[in-house]
Design an enzyme around this catalytic site. Structure first.
Site, PDB file in Angstrom:
ATOM      1  N   HIS A 122       6.915   7.112  -7.357  1.00 52.53           N
ATOM      2  CA  HIS A 122       7.026   5.626  -6.748  1.00 52.53           C
ATOM      3  C   HIS A 122       6.733   4.449  -7.789  1.00 52.53           C
ATOM      4  O   HIS A 122       5.657   4.870  -8.319  1.00 52.53           O
ATOM      5  CB  HIS A 122       6.674   5.470  -5.265  1.00 52.53           C
ATOM      6  CG  HIS A 122       4.965   5.794  -5.031  1.00 52.53           C
ATOM      7  ND1 HIS A 122       4.170   4.611  -5.147  1.00 52.53           N
ATOM      8  CD2 HIS A 122       4.089   6.582  -4.945  1.00 52.53           C
ATOM      9  CE1 HIS A 122       2.981   4.879  -5.251  1.00 52.53           C
ATOM     10  NE2 HIS A 122       2.930   6.046  -5.069  1.00 52.53           N
ATOM     11  N   ASP A 151      -1.838   5.331  -9.333  1.00 51.07           N
ATOM     12  CA  ASP A 151      -0.887   5.409  -8.049  1.00 51.07           C
ATOM     13  C   ASP A 151       0.272   4.514  -8.093  1.00 51.07           C
ATOM     14  O   ASP A 151       0.079   3.395  -7.284  1.00 51.07           O
ATOM     15  CB  ASP A 151      -1.871   5.215  -6.977  1.00 51.07           C
ATOM     16  CG  ASP A 151      -1.158   5.638  -5.617  1.00 51.07           C
ATOM     17  OD1 ASP A 151      -0.099   6.284  -5.495  1.00 51.07           O
ATOM     18  OD2 ASP A 151      -1.852   5.137  -4.462  1.00 51.07           O
ATOM     19  N   GLU A 185       6.730   3.583  -1.083  1.00 47.52           N
ATOM     20  CA  GLU A 185       5.722   4.663  -0.866  1.00 47.52           C
ATOM     21  C   GLU A 185       4.398   4.010  -0.021  1.00 47.52           C
ATOM     22  O   GLU A 185       3.974   4.747   0.821  1.00 47.52           O
ATOM     23  CB  GLU A 185       5.550   5.670  -2.006  1.00 47.52           C
ATOM     24  CG  GLU A 185       4.886   6.706  -1.671  1.00 47.52           C
ATOM     25  CD  GLU A 185       3.237   6.754  -1.552  1.00 47.52           C
ATOM     26  OE1 GLU A 185       2.669   7.778  -1.062  1.00 47.52           O
ATOM     27  OE2 GLU A 185       2.837   5.702  -1.936  1.00 47.52           O
ATOM     28  N   GLU A 210       2.562  12.489  -7.943  1.00 47.84           N
ATOM     29  CA  GLU A 210       1.300  11.527  -7.563  1.00 47.84           C
ATOM     30  C   GLU A 210       0.366  12.341  -8.757  1.00 47.84           C
ATOM     31  O   GLU A 210       0.497  13.331  -9.057  1.00 47.84           O
ATOM     32  CB  GLU A 210       1.004  11.917  -6.134  1.00 47.84           C
ATOM     33  CG  GLU A 210       1.668  11.326  -5.020  1.00 47.84           C
ATOM     34  CD  GLU A 210       1.603   9.584  -5.043  1.00 47.84           C
ATOM     35  OE1 GLU A 210       0.872   9.153  -5.815  1.00 47.84           O
ATOM     36  OE2 GLU A 210       2.249   9.075  -4.400  1.00 47.84           O
ATOM     37  N   HIS A 397      -5.998   2.362  -5.578  1.00 49.64           N
ATOM     38  CA  HIS A 397      -6.296   1.387  -4.393  1.00 49.64           C
ATOM     39  C   HIS A 397      -7.532   0.398  -4.596  1.00 49.64           C
ATOM     40  O   HIS A 397      -8.081  -0.088  -3.911  1.00 49.64           O
ATOM     41  CB  HIS A 397      -6.306   2.070  -3.149  1.00 49.64           C
ATOM     42  CG  HIS A 397      -4.963   2.606  -2.690  1.00 49.64           C
ATOM     43  ND1 HIS A 397      -4.575   2.944  -1.446  1.00 49.64           N
ATOM     44  CD2 HIS A 397      -3.951   3.006  -3.444  1.00 49.64           C
ATOM     45  CE1 HIS A 397      -3.524   3.413  -1.394  1.00 49.64           C
ATOM     46  NE2 HIS A 397      -2.983   3.664  -2.668  1.00 49.64           N
TER      47      HIS A 397
END
Length: 429
Positions: A122, A151, A185, A210, A397
């Site tokens: 993604h 990510d 995603e 991932e 994140h």
């Protein structure tokens, strides 16, 4: 005869262990190794390009730019490229689903064989527009930093460069090699989940890119399912001092609902429901007319979704205040990926392949708590679906520490390429 029969399982187990041990690994494919080494710097260059485009899940302009870049790269490698706009009929809208959802890039390579292999990654991130300035792409020793690099910008780069690697070897023994890169995603794939599920059902193996772990070089055969519960209570406002009896206290009803649902978790089977957010009232001296609460739900089996949703709705019907209106919204944000015999077998083969370059690979059939798109790909297929073919990464994140390991590029490209080649030839199943 009896003695030999008893020893065979132990011998077989030892042989299997040795096959996956770097010390007893088969000789690596030198051509694939050279090709992987040649892709290292180009992959880093691609990472810089991808990281330099901000692609938050709601940043339609950035997602458009990234999809054009990815599509152009796939087309240059010989793929037929399609851009798939999410359709209203197949979009699963949730409370946080934006009106406009990023499109999907699909690249299709046609080969001379029969096996169909799907690669997924993604392009979207969790970051807001403008944050790139504080975390641009940079390489510091063995770490490549950048916003969204783990990510999942690295996953996109890995897919592009494993396709490039195969092209450099003139390898096309597959029947179809399909690449799917979605842009939603991080918001639970509301617009792409149907396309990913359909694609998964049409392929013989699915590899999802991932990131792996910097402290645990691994592939994953299982991920957690994620859902949410939102309770809304509508009561009636009234003065808390002079006429509380005329009100219907939404906070009382909400508190009752939360307390009677506090024991729905079943840790022994990985089912967890935890209330995490609540809100009620506007003023201290007013009986609250509205109250809301949200719960996080995790499951390890798809069938547990039906069971936990039914339990929530059954409990919600048992009200403290009959005059209140209680509404339940249960969102299935992401299903679990469940380990299968097929994925375990192919995962074992991956261990042997990785051992060829002196690397030990952990193949984990227990979920860690997070969920990924691999689960959507597995919903309607019995084919092996394996997660974490990406580079080892850290800090997903986070705002200032996301990175991937540079020295993992060559062995991870080798692993992905060799797995595609072996599956194309019917090996590892």
């Amino acid at each position: 005869m009896t003695l030999k029969f008893r020893r065979l399982p132990a011998a077989a187990a030892l042989a299997a262990a040795l096959a996956c041990s770097p010390a007893f690994a088969q000789t690596p494919d030198a051509a694939v190794q050279r090709a992987a080494a040649a892709q290292k710097q180009p992959l880093l260059d691609t990472l810089k390009e991808l990281v330099s485009i901000e692609t938050g899940s709601r940043d339609t302009e950035g997602l458009q730019r990234a999809s054009e870049l990815i599509g152009a790269r796939l087309r240059a490698l010989g793929a037929q490229v399609d851009f798939i706009e999410p359709a209203d009929a197949t979009t699963y809208r949730m409370a946080d689903t934006p009106e406009k959802i990023g499109r999907i890039v699909r690249g299709t390579f046609k080969g001379k064989g029969s096996k169909r292999i799907l690669l997924i990654a993604h392009m979207d991130t969790v970051y807001l527009k403008g944050m790139l300035e504080k975390q641009p792409f940079r390489v510091d020793g063995n770490k490549a930093y950048g916003l969204g690099i783990a990510d999942d910008k690295q996953g996109v780069a890995m897919v592009l460069h494993v396709a490039s690697l195969l092209k450099s070897l003139n390898f096309n023994d597959y029947g179809t090699l399909t690449v799917l890169v979605n842009g939603d995603e991080e918001i639970s794939s509301p617009g792409s989940r149907a396309a990913i599920t359909q694609a998964g059902s049409e392929h013989d193996a699915v590899f999802s890119f991932e990131a792996s772990r910097v402290d645990n070089d691994k592939l994953s055969l299982a991920t957690s399912g994620i859902a949410s519960v939102e309770l809304k209570v509508e009561g009636r406002a009234s003065h808390a001092g002079s006429a509380p009896e005329r009100g219907v206290n939404a906070l009382y009803e909400l508190s009752h609902q939360i307390m009677q649902m506090r024991d729905l978790s079943e840790p022994q089977v990985g089912l967890k429901l935890n209330w995490t957010i609540s809100q009620a009232g506007t003023n201290r001296n007013v009986i609250p007319a509205h109250a809301t609460a949200q719960a996080d739900v995790r499951v390890l089996r798809v069938t547990d979704y039906d069971r936990i949703e039914a339990a929530v709705r059954e409990r919600a019907a048992k009200q403290l205040l009959p005059q209140a209106k209680v509404t339940v919204n249960f969102e299935r944000r992401r299903p679990p990926l469940e380990a299968t015999d097929a994925s375990r077998k192919l995962g074992k083969h991956a261990q042997a392949v990785y051992a060829e370059v002196g690397r030990k690979l952990v193949v984990d059939d227990q979920p860690e708590g997070g969920g990924t798109d691999a689960a959507f790909a597995a919903l309607k297929t019995k084919a092996p679906v394996i997660e974490r073919f990406g580079l080892p990464g850290f800090g997903a994140h986070s705002a200032d520490s996301e990175y991937v390991l540079v020295d993992a590029i060559e062995p991870r490209l080798y692993l992905a390429a060799r797995m595609i080649m072996d599956v194309s030839r019917g090996k590892g199943f």
